[in-house]
Scaffold this active site. Structure first.
Site, PDB file in Angstrom:
ATOM      1  N   GLY C 134      34.273  33.602  40.488  1.00 41.43           N
ATOM      2  CA  GLY C 134      35.708  33.380  40.612  1.00 41.43           C
ATOM      3  C   GLY C 134      36.385  34.555  41.293  1.00 41.43           C
ATOM      4  CB  CYS C 135      39.579  34.771  43.124  1.00 37.27           C
ATOM      5  SG  CYS C 135      40.644  33.871  41.968  1.00 37.27           S
ATOM      6  CE1 TYR C 136      44.048  37.001  39.429  1.00 40.85           C
ATOM      7  CE2 TYR C 136      43.559  34.878  38.435  1.00 40.85           C
ATOM      8  CZ  TYR C 136      44.468  35.736  39.026  1.00 40.85           C
ATOM      9  OH  TYR C 136      45.770  35.345  39.215  1.00 40.85           O
ATOM     10  CB  ALA C 139      39.295  41.543  42.071  1.00 37.67           C
TER      11      ALA C 139
END
Lengths: 331, 331, 331, 331
Positions: C134-136, C139
């Site tokens: 996932g994106c979060y 990061a």
């Protein structure tokens, strides 16, 4: 919401009731978090409204709804201000063509007064049914009427390039109002086909007697509020910058909400943000003998709710600016 | 500008004079187009101000300027509200360390009252010199003080992640305030080094008696106005969601400008745009025994000019909300 | 769309086919005007895809769809990269709790490799089924793993404050993705309840062996692309700025897409716009013994399509950066 | 920066050197954080450039600088592409009037070829000195030239309403480029006085033989990149929608970077974001006998760096699209 915000703070308003066809019974603040603890009233059905006791009714629905909703309420000792397009167009075929809907009853259309306050306040004062102007027509007409009325520009040469913030596209979530579609981007839409075109042409005709057709395009700008109309016309050769400035000042010297700036001022929409002002500038192009007129408004105030309250003030013989005297908010 | 806008519309203000060191003699509207035809007064030099006749003086200059400007004007039958950081920090070494400037005279620092109105109104009422709180401290402290004062959270665990619109970075054009640098982008700045840190720590100490150090970071958000502080702390195990909600409601039930929302409300900064509200929510995380507190304000209103006017109201025994009663503007 | 853009320009890709359940038969460019005359192919139904001849299948659907769609296609000499959450969570109860959906078959979940390329490339290389992160989590994890693995920070103290552009909220028009709701405003959502929480915790456990629970909040920023994760933890007292910098450089010295900046660099999301980079900085706070770690990615590239292509490269023994070597686009 | 980004990724470019008058010796990445670890070279003084070994020199400085800098470098076996206005205007008095600067030497002005590639590639191919077109002229001319050349529109009726993102206003921080001034607002500037006016008129004259004066206004839009030119003209009565479409398709059928859309397509600037495309649509208004032509470009690509590289490709007999083949990036 803007209308509600203005009326709630208006010194001459005793009580405001909220009607909703689809959400009757809900609290307003279920939908609009920013009014939490400020507004404590439910949305009501038509039956729950104390129609007999109301002085004025504002109707702000998608076009077509007022045609159904308002006729039974008209001519009942209740002043009505309609913010939709339904009652603006006098010619029923024109309405059908541009709105693709059936118009309201002829009698009511004839009765309705077009509420461009600065140019129509005498009629507004006597009226019980106001067709509140569209956002683009307000910006365009306030800029153009002084020049058209005095014959300074050639009507057939008129081109209007209009730009609007995205609140003008309505609150419904659509592909066209999605953040990622609009952010950091500029779009053109409804080329030559916006339903505000006949409204502008009709008002020019009624106020100046000039029968003309305009070229009109609309753009969506990545901002929430604000309209700028950039307007182009050939200038009659007898006129120059100074005479244009004089005509504007004469037209609007005693109009609270129209501010005339010096020629070639770099207007920006945020200079009227949250206010009922319409700001104007112009530039004469000696090379081409054309004039550019620029007009900016907050589409939700002077282009909708603000002008509606201004009309209410006139209808009830209040000071035109009552409840609308706040400065623009910047930055 | 916001201060001027608020004071101009304030029912108890008779006249407002504008002072500028660098632009005395110019018309205000040379700089600020949106006030054209609304304000018609020049910016004045200090000599041109009728100091004897003034009741209150607001000073809103970059930090360091008030230190020079205000001492000669203090204690002269003139109430002063300073919006800069100069008079906020009681410990002079702390001021020197975080502001890298010399502090004002000790006597004046001691005399200055920190104007976090909701928590300090008795002192504000008696004061002649107000140090108006910073924008970040206002948002952070209004969210944290109820929990700290009642011992619900562990002070040493405090983390504050603060986000601000770009008007918080000042009006000077710099690389950091350029549109193209900020648009469609989010940045972090002054990690652990923002000068509002000692202001928050000092106020926690003075109001709750707790000596603690906070971890505090600041971000710039591509929007003009608004601050959100997202704050994290370990919750003392004796408390749960319901007790937290109760403490907030108790703390702010009779405070006009603090609105407590239900747990886990999706707050957004624009719900306070243009208003003096501070909106709060929170969420208890049973998995980690941590609480998140969220606070939003308009940095130019509750975070600066609005709170200054609120303090003025208290100082002059007016209704705290006088001249500040407008709703947030949305969208 | 980003995936398609990347694959179309990838030097090792011969042909790309597009599948759509709902729009099979339509031209892609009916929907996506920016690819007009660049892409000339229809969207296909599953039956119209030449499954036998494909080398790799990317699936980018709302969560729950892959669970239905992919099992019949798995283990058929076709490498699969799934960009949704379906195959990321190993524990089925955890998946049910956070996604409120039934998980895919156990065998496939066990088979799926979590494609955080920088930390998992050996497994990725051998896998036929990738759960693309996932994106979060991408990061957050790239910022945290070096510190957790070396024991530099205390896991129980971890707080992640995440901020995302609005493309992260999907393409469906909703009240939450409306321009006027988001423009000039910042919001918090899903406090402590985002479904990416178990994904981060699971990956920390699998890569560092540490079992911990994180506090995690998510915000929507008025920008289209970009994620910043601001992360807070207590630093073990044996470490300082220099040792932190060394650990980061060591961890990522030979990783093409992770750039380690100096301590306290003002990172901004647009510095990775349109690229597959993850940029990192940090700051040690000697006053509180806490460290702040900051990570920025383009959520549509390193947070989705870019990392998917990076995984494909690894799976097919290509250079990890093939087809992804373009610089960030700024401004 | 965009030029550098394009050249770095261009398959036929061996090495790029960076020159800066004011910052020689500094690392490029001191200024531009997004290129960290991608570019590792210093900015050089003129003396540090290996002029003898260079094949092509791009000059992208504020207008007036090239006039000083380029003459000593011209005609030295080095092809020069100048992105400023200095070499665009053939008539020196016209240049003096609109740029308020002294023009370069006559011989060089005469030698310079105007690099509107789609209309001038034969001359570009043979040239050693290219005056790369301005951003507004590129958008305007690509839309207008097919209609003017075929006599479909009346030249004297031409009105151009141009809108640009704020990167077009330069990187210098000024009041006019401040985020808070531009965000959520739209402004008009340089009414009838933009220095791109004579460039458009001259090119119309040189390519179609028509001597005309245009009315031209420019607006700043709250977005970083992108230009839209909305253009109005009276249509000669012999023509209709279909013939207009045919002329456009004929003009650009073999031009890689001009895409002709169907009549009345809602173009938006982001559909060309990050690409070298110029997208066109139009609408014929039967009511007024006027045509509206709409053109969108990325001002930093087709309006500057992209077109410069396109010209370089033509000058060196490369494929016109080499190094420019990436799709627009959306959203």
């Amino acid at each position: 919401m803007e209308l509600f915000r203005l009326l709630s703070a208006h010194p001459e308003i005793k009580e405001v009731f909220l009607y909703s066809s689809s959400k009757a019974g809900q609290q307003l603040t279920d939908e609009v978090q920013h009014l939490y603890q400020i507004v404590n009233q439910p949305l009501r059905s038509l039956e729950q409204l104390p129609i007999d006791k109301l002085d004025v009714l504002f109707c702000s629905a998608p076009s077509g709804v007022s045609t159904e909703l308002l006729p039974p309420l008209a001519n009942k000792n209740l002043k009505i201000i309609d913010l939709a397009g339904d009652f603006r167009i006098k010619n029923q075929d024109t309405y059908r063509k541009w709105y693709r809907k059936e118009p309201p009853p002829t009698a009511l259309i004839n009765q309705a007064v077009y509420g461009l306050t600065e140019w129509n306040s005498e009629d507004v004062k006597k009226s019980d049914l106001i067709a509140n102007p569209g956002c683009y027509p307000t910006a365009a007409l306030l800029g153009l009427l002084p020049l058209l009325k005095t014959g300074m520009i050639k009507p057939a040469s008129l081109v209007i390039d209009a730009k609007s913030g995205i609140s003008g596209a309505g609150v419904s979530p659509t592909k066209g109002t999605h953040f990622s579609q609009n952010n950091d981007s500029l779009s053109i839409y409804k080329m030559h086909q916006h339903q505000h075109i006949p409204e502008i042409e009709q008002t020019i005709q009624r106020i100046t007697g000039i029968d003309t057709k305009i070229t009109f395009n609309t753009h969506l700008i990545p901002m929430t509020r604000g309209i700028m109309a950039t307007m182009y016309a050939e200038l009659d050769e007898d006129f120059d910058s100074q005479s244009v400035k004089e005509i504007y000042e004469e037209s609007y010297s005693n109009k609270h909400f129209v501010r005339v700036y010096d020629e070639r001022t770099n207007l920006f929409t945020k200079q009227v943000y949250g206010s009922n002002y319409c700001d104007l500038t112009f530039a004469v192009d000696d090379r081409t003998n054309r004039i550019t007129v620029v007009s900016v408004i907050d589409n939700l105030l002077k282009g909708a709710a603000g002008q509606a309250v201004q009309n209410m003030n006139v209808m009830f013989n209040l000071d035109e600016a009552e409840g609308l005297q706040h400065s623009p908010m910047f930055p």
